[in-house]
Every structure is written in C-alpha cells, then in structure tokens.
Design an enzyme around this catalytic site. Structure first.
Site, PDB file in Angstrom:
ATOM      1  N   SER A  38       8.012  20.249   3.171  1.00 40.09           N
ATOM      2  CA  SER A  38       6.599  19.892   3.034  1.00 40.09           C
ATOM      3  C   SER A  38       6.359  19.538   1.575  1.00 40.09           C
ATOM      4  O   SER A  38       7.198  19.780   0.715  1.00 40.09           O
ATOM      5  CB  SER A  38       5.695  21.060   3.451  1.00 40.09           C
ATOM      6  N   LEU A  98       8.198  25.119   0.736  1.00 40.44           N
ATOM      7  CA  LEU A  98       6.797  25.087   0.304  1.00 40.44           C
ATOM      8  C   LEU A  98       6.758  24.851  -1.198  1.00 40.44           C
ATOM      9  O   LEU A  98       7.422  25.567  -1.956  1.00 40.44           O
ATOM     10  CB  LEU A  98       6.088  26.404   0.641  1.00 40.44           C
ATOM     11  N   ILE A 129      11.398  27.714  -2.065  1.00 43.64           N
ATOM     12  CA  ILE A 129      10.296  27.351  -2.937  1.00 43.64           C
ATOM     13  C   ILE A 129      10.653  26.037  -3.622  1.00 43.64           C
ATOM     14  O   ILE A 129      11.709  25.912  -4.253  1.00 43.64           O
ATOM     15  CB  ILE A 129      10.016  28.457  -3.971  1.00 43.64           C
ATOM     16  N   LYS A 130       9.763  25.085  -3.500  1.00 46.09           N
ATOM     17  CA  LYS A 130      10.018  23.741  -4.030  1.00 46.09           C
ATOM     18  C   LYS A 130       9.415  23.629  -5.429  1.00 46.09           C
ATOM     19  O   LYS A 130       8.238  23.927  -5.637  1.00 46.09           O
ATOM     20  CB  LYS A 130       9.413  22.691  -3.089  1.00 46.09           C
ATOM     21  N   VAL A 131      10.256  23.180  -6.367  1.00 46.31           N
ATOM     22  CA  VAL A 131       9.869  23.116  -7.777  1.00 46.31           C
ATOM     23  C   VAL A 131      10.208  21.730  -8.328  1.00 46.31           C
ATOM     24  O   VAL A 131      11.335  21.258  -8.158  1.00 46.31           O
ATOM     25  CB  VAL A 131      10.613  24.194  -8.598  1.00 46.31           C
TER      26      VAL A 131
END
Length: 332
Positions: A38, A98, A129-131
C-alpha cells in the site's frame, strides 16, 4: 509463490476494505498473489472514494484526522495480514506493507518512532513498514531492523540508493542477530520503481533513436543484480511502479520484462489480471555490457542519470505527501 521454480512472487499493489474481504482472499487462495503493498495514494483512493469506511469514520469522528487515518489504515493492514498469515507461516512471503507518514521523509527519529508504533499497533509478524529512500530513511530502516521489524524500502530510483539500503539492512540485521542469536532475521525488500523512468524519458529517447520503454527496465536490472550479488539472505529485490499508462504497451509489460529469479513484482490489480491470463517463461537477465552501452548512449543523448533519479524521487515524495494531505483533509 507465483512461480516456485524461480522463486518469483506476485504481490498486489492495491488495498481497499471491501476488496480485502472479497477478491483479495480469492487471489491468495488461488496462489495468484502472496503479498500486498500500500502507499498514501492507494489509501487516498480507498478512504476518499469507498463507502466501506463510513461506519468507522463515524465511530471515531472525535479523533484528529491523522489518528482517524491510522485507525482506518491499520485496520485494513491487519485484516490483509490475517488473510496472508498462512503464506507467512509456510515461508511463502505473506507480507503486507504500510508506509509511514510521508512528511517524515527528512526525519530519521520520527520515521523510526512512527514505524515502530504502527507495527506495534497492528501486532502482526507479517507487516512490513515502508520507508522512503532518503538519508533519514536509511537510518530509520536500520533502526527498525534492529528491533526485528521487516522493512520495505520504497521510492528507489538511483543505484546509489540501493547500496544505501543494502548497508542499512546489513547493519540492522547484524545488530538484531547480536541481540537474538539464531533467531530468524527480519525481512527487507528494496522497491525499485520502474515505469516512471519511461514516462519521463521516452520522448527524449525516441528523438535520439534509442529504445523506448527500456530505461526503467535496464535500471531495475542493474539494481536487481546489485541486490543478488550482495548475498543478504533476508533481502530481496521488489519491482514497483509496474503498471502502464496509455495503450502503447501491453498491460503486463513490466512484469513480463522483469521476470527474474528470486524477485517480487508488486502490480495493480488490472496488471495482475492481464499477466495471469497466459503462461510465462523466465526472462534472461541482461548482460552488464548491454546495460552499460544503453546508459552510455542515453548519457550521450543528454540524459543525466543522477538528475533524472533526483527528479523522480522528489516527484514521488511530493505525490505521496500530497495524497496524504488529501486524506487528512477528507477526514477533517
């Protein structure tokens, strides 16, 4: 795994509440997809356009816009993670990503703290966790991995950013192993964006009589080789931005052209549906000499690699920040 023989994974680059509770589960059960991603643009489309969120919006209407957004988003991510949990338990990916608040792209501590908080809120092992791939982002990626949190490094354009991600994942994994010897390592994916190069550069390439719709593929191939050669067992290449615009290319063009061993391709739903209609054979990995010649020719055509990558990263950050702001506006 969509193709077990080459460890090729297909993830869905789309989430929305009704979709998660319906077609998404069917795609998982049919072994079409084994993961999902996402981003703020995807959640903007879902939250601002779908009626599926109205009841929860009303239940939490006293919350601040960002608090309400996080309640909606983490609820969807947790639901998707539950649907993918069997894949995860079987060692067949099973991750859903996310993204942190994109406005934190220049704040390493803020990114780390928010990523950790979101992960702990969802309480699912198969959440990434998207960074974003910025200087602050690389620091946060390493810190999250040290805590055993899987990370999706996003908005990767420049191969130098690939090196930064690899180093961040290496250091984070090393620190985690030191704290928990023998424990399974958190996973990392490096999301190399593909089609945005071609949308930006194709007209210029055509003017120079160079191949169009290849710059993104050749750049992604270079990045893929770097990741494979690094030999980090818990890190894989992920090809993102693999949908097409307009009718010049087949809908599944970027999946077929990058069908390499041990990769993930995250694609929009329509692209996935186009791809699964036919059988496919793995793509031969391009030789370095072919890649080097292409980029040398592009440079001679006055296409500056670093400037192009910076433009695309800046545009990507702005687009995600704008989408996030539109979500918050709609929730005020």
């Amino acid at each position: 795994m969509y193709m077990d023989d080459i460890k090729f994974s297909l993830w869905c680059d789309f989430l929305e509440r009704d979709f998660i509770n319906g077609e998404f589960l069917n795609l998982i059960q049919n072994s079409t997809i084994n993961g999902a991603t996402s981003n703020p643009a995807i959640f903007k489309s879902a939250i601002c356009s779908s009626n599926a969120y109205e009841e929860m919006k009303n239940d939490y209407k006293r919350k601040s816009p960002k608090e309400l957004y996080e309640i909606l988003a983490t609820s969807d991510i947790k639901n998707a993670a539950n649907k993918l949990l069997k894949n995860y338990a079987d060692g067949d990916d099973g991750f859903v990503s996310l993204e942190v608040d994109p406005n934190l792209y220049d704040d390493s501590e803020g990114t780390y703290k928010e990523g950790k908080r979101l992960f702990n809120t969802i309480k699912m092992p198969n959440v990434m966790i998207k960074v974003p791939a910025t200087k602050a982002g690389f620091e946060a990626m390493s810190e999250l991995m040290k805590k055993g949190i899987s990370v999706n490094a996003t908005l990767i354009f420049n191969t130098s950013a690939v090196n930064e991600c690899l180093e961040a994942f290496k250091q984070g994994s090393k620190a985690y192993s030191k704290r928990f010897p023998g424990a399974p390592l958190p996973k990392g994916v490096i999301s190399i964006f593909v089609s945005r190069f071609d949308r930006l550069l194709d007209s210029k390439l055509k003017e120079a009589n160079l191949e169009a719709s290849k710059y993104g593929i050749y750049n992604a191939t270079k990045a893929y080789k770097m990741i494979e050669n690094a030999g980090l067992s818990n890190v894989r290449a992920l090809f993102a931005s693999t949908g097409v615009k307009g009718n010049e290319l087949e809908s599944d063009y970027y999946i077929k052209e990058l069908l390499y061993p041990n990769v993930i391709n995250t694609a929009p739903l329509d692209t996935i549906k186009a791809f699964i209609k036919a059988d496919h054979t793995p793509k031969e990995i391009l030789e370095d000499s072919v890649l080097d010649k292409f980029f040398a020719d592009a440079k001679n055509a006055d296409i500056d690699y670093d400037d192009t990558c910076k433009t695309l990263l800046d545009d990507g950050l702005k687009a995600f920040c704008d989408a996030f702001e539109e979500i918050l506006k709609s929730l005020r």
